[in-house]
Design an enzyme around this catalytic site. Structure first.
Site, PDB file in Angstrom:
ATOM      1  N   ASP A 149      -2.874 -11.204 -61.648  1.00 38.68           N
ATOM      2  CA  ASP A 149      -4.029 -11.576 -60.815  1.00 38.68           C
ATOM      3  C   ASP A 149      -5.316 -11.096 -61.491  1.00 38.68           C
ATOM      4  OD1 ASP A 149      -3.438  -8.851 -60.432  1.00 38.68           O
ATOM      5  OD2 ASP A 149      -4.066  -8.842 -58.334  1.00 38.68           O
ATOM      6  N   HIS A 155      -3.554   0.971 -64.935  1.00 40.76           N
ATOM      7  CA  HIS A 155      -2.410   0.546 -64.108  1.00 40.76           C
ATOM      8  C   HIS A 155      -1.563  -0.517 -64.828  1.00 40.76           C
ATOM      9  CE1 HIS A 155      -3.943   2.498 -60.476  1.00 40.76           C
ATOM     10  NE2 HIS A 155      -5.084   1.848 -60.567  1.00 40.76           N
TER      11      HIS A 155
HETATM   12  C1  BDR Z   1      -3.121  -2.729 -58.996  1.00 41.63           C
HETATM   13  O1  BDR Z   1      -3.990  -3.404 -58.086  1.00 41.63           O
HETATM   14  C2  BDR Z   1      -4.887  -4.226 -58.788  1.00 41.63           C
HETATM   15  O2  BDR Z   1      -6.196  -4.006 -58.322  1.00 41.63           O
HETATM   16  C3  BDR Z   1      -4.788  -3.848 -60.242  1.00 41.63           C
HETATM   17  O3  BDR Z   1      -5.009  -4.972 -61.072  1.00 41.63           O
HETATM   18  C4  BDR Z   1      -3.387  -3.319 -60.367  1.00 41.63           C
HETATM   19  O4  BDR Z   1      -2.461  -4.353 -60.612  1.00 41.63           O
HETATM   20  C5  BDR Z   1      -3.371  -1.229 -58.907  1.00 41.63           C
HETATM   21  O5  BDR Z   1      -3.096  -0.756 -57.630  1.00 41.63           O
HETATM   22 CA    CA Z   2      -3.230  -6.588 -61.380  1.00 43.97          CA
END
Ligand code: BDR
Ligand code: CA
Length: 308
Positions: free
Chosen positions: A12, A242
């Site tokens: 995403d 992340h």
């Molecule tokens: C996840 O949430 C999204 O905002 C980031 O892209 C990552 O996949 C982190 O909690």
């Molecule tokens: Ca993400």
């Protein structure tokens, strides 16, 4: 010869998604077979557009398949524009990519690729798990065909980032996540317990931009807004890697410690999206609970700095 991992990233994009996809483009151990889009940080239409933009920027010749627009059961959420910017890439304005998505849904594409690469395909979801649950519904052989599902999401002992209980990707479709964790597939959960330990600071983005002016520079341009969000919530040490952490776990699991724990997802209103120890007989998930953060960060920086 480097042994390669056949990988599909479900994404995403999203600033840290862009970092993960550029990392995959630079990693010699990764044979990227495609990108699938999902709502989350942005709408699914924007996620598809952004995935196509990243593909074009990185010179990747891989298909992009559009995924689900809304969660499995819950009403749609507002995209996380306050975290990733109005277009998903911080302050970088929207730009129409040259290519377009294939005429196959993300779920159908995932099932077909899993069949064609049975026993070899590694799936790395870095957004809500709606497409993966849809693929499980679509093909009874899907979970057997997929070698590993290495997902960015969840939190075991760390607490949440979108609510006190939940990590954002799981929170945005807890019902889909429950399907995935209960499916019997080989699932590895790269959650906040490890991603909160791997931080990227403004000077790291400056190093990426000076060594890799085009793609590192693009990440640096995106980072300003993202880092400001982190500062606004009191995190002054930089932003978390992340999504790159999950991609790195696909090829370098030895840099992490995992515990085998059966996981269930709360779909109750007050704790929605919490990833908890299941009390039934479902298969254990490999829950990543510790990381050699310096090594993961160094690998990330080294690979990004090799890009144009
Ligand atoms: C996840 O949430 C999204 O905002 C980031 O892209 C990552 O996949 C982190 O909690
Ligand atoms: Ca993400």
């Amino acid at each position: 010869m480097v042994e390669t991992v056949k990988l599909i990233i479900d994404t995403d994009p999203g600033v840290d998604d862009a970092m993960a996809i550029f990392y995959a483009a630079a990693a010699p151990e990764i044979e990227l077979l495609g990108l699938t889009s999902i709502f989350g940080n942005v709408t699914v239409e924007m996620a598809t557009r952004n995935a196509l933009r990243l593909r074009e920027a990185a010179g990747l010749a891989v298909p992009v398949a559009q995924g689900a627009q809304v969660p499995r059961v819950l009403p749609p959420f507002k995209p996380s524009f306050h975290v990733h910017g109005d277009e998903g890439f911080g302050d970088i304005p929207a730009k129409t990519p040259k290519g377009r998505a294939i005429d196959e849904s993300a779920a159908a594409f995932l099932c077909r690729m899993a069949r064609e690469h049975a026993g070899e395909l590694v799936l790395c979801p870095i957004g809500p798990l709606t497409n993966i649950a849809a693929a499980i519904d679509l093909d009874p052989d899907f979970i057997r065909n997929v070698k590993r599902i290495v997902l960015m999401g969840g939190s075991y002992r760390e607490g949440g980032n979108i609510t006190p209980h939940a990590e954002a990707n799981i929170y945005h479709d807890p019902h889909a996540a429950e399907v995935v964790f209960a499916s019997g597939a080989h699932v590895e959960m790269v959650g906040l317990d490890v991603t909160h330990r791997i931080l990227c600071r403004p000077e790291d983005f400056a190093d990426m931009a000076s060594a890799a002016p085009k793609l590192g520079g693009m990440l640096q341009d995106m980072s300003h807004f993202y880092l400001k969000f982190y500062e606004s919530v009191g995190k002054l040490d930089g932003c978390s890697l992340h999504d790159p952490a999950a991609v790195i776990a696909c090829t370098h699991p030895e840099l992490f410690t995992a515990e085998a724990v059966p996981i269930t997802v709360s779909c109750d209103a007050d704790t929605s999206g919490a990833t908890l120890k299941a009390e039934d007989s479902r298969a254990a998930t490999q829950v990543y609970t510790a990381v050699d953060a310096a090594a993961v960060k160094a690998l990330f920086m080294q690979r990004i700095q090799q890009l144009p």
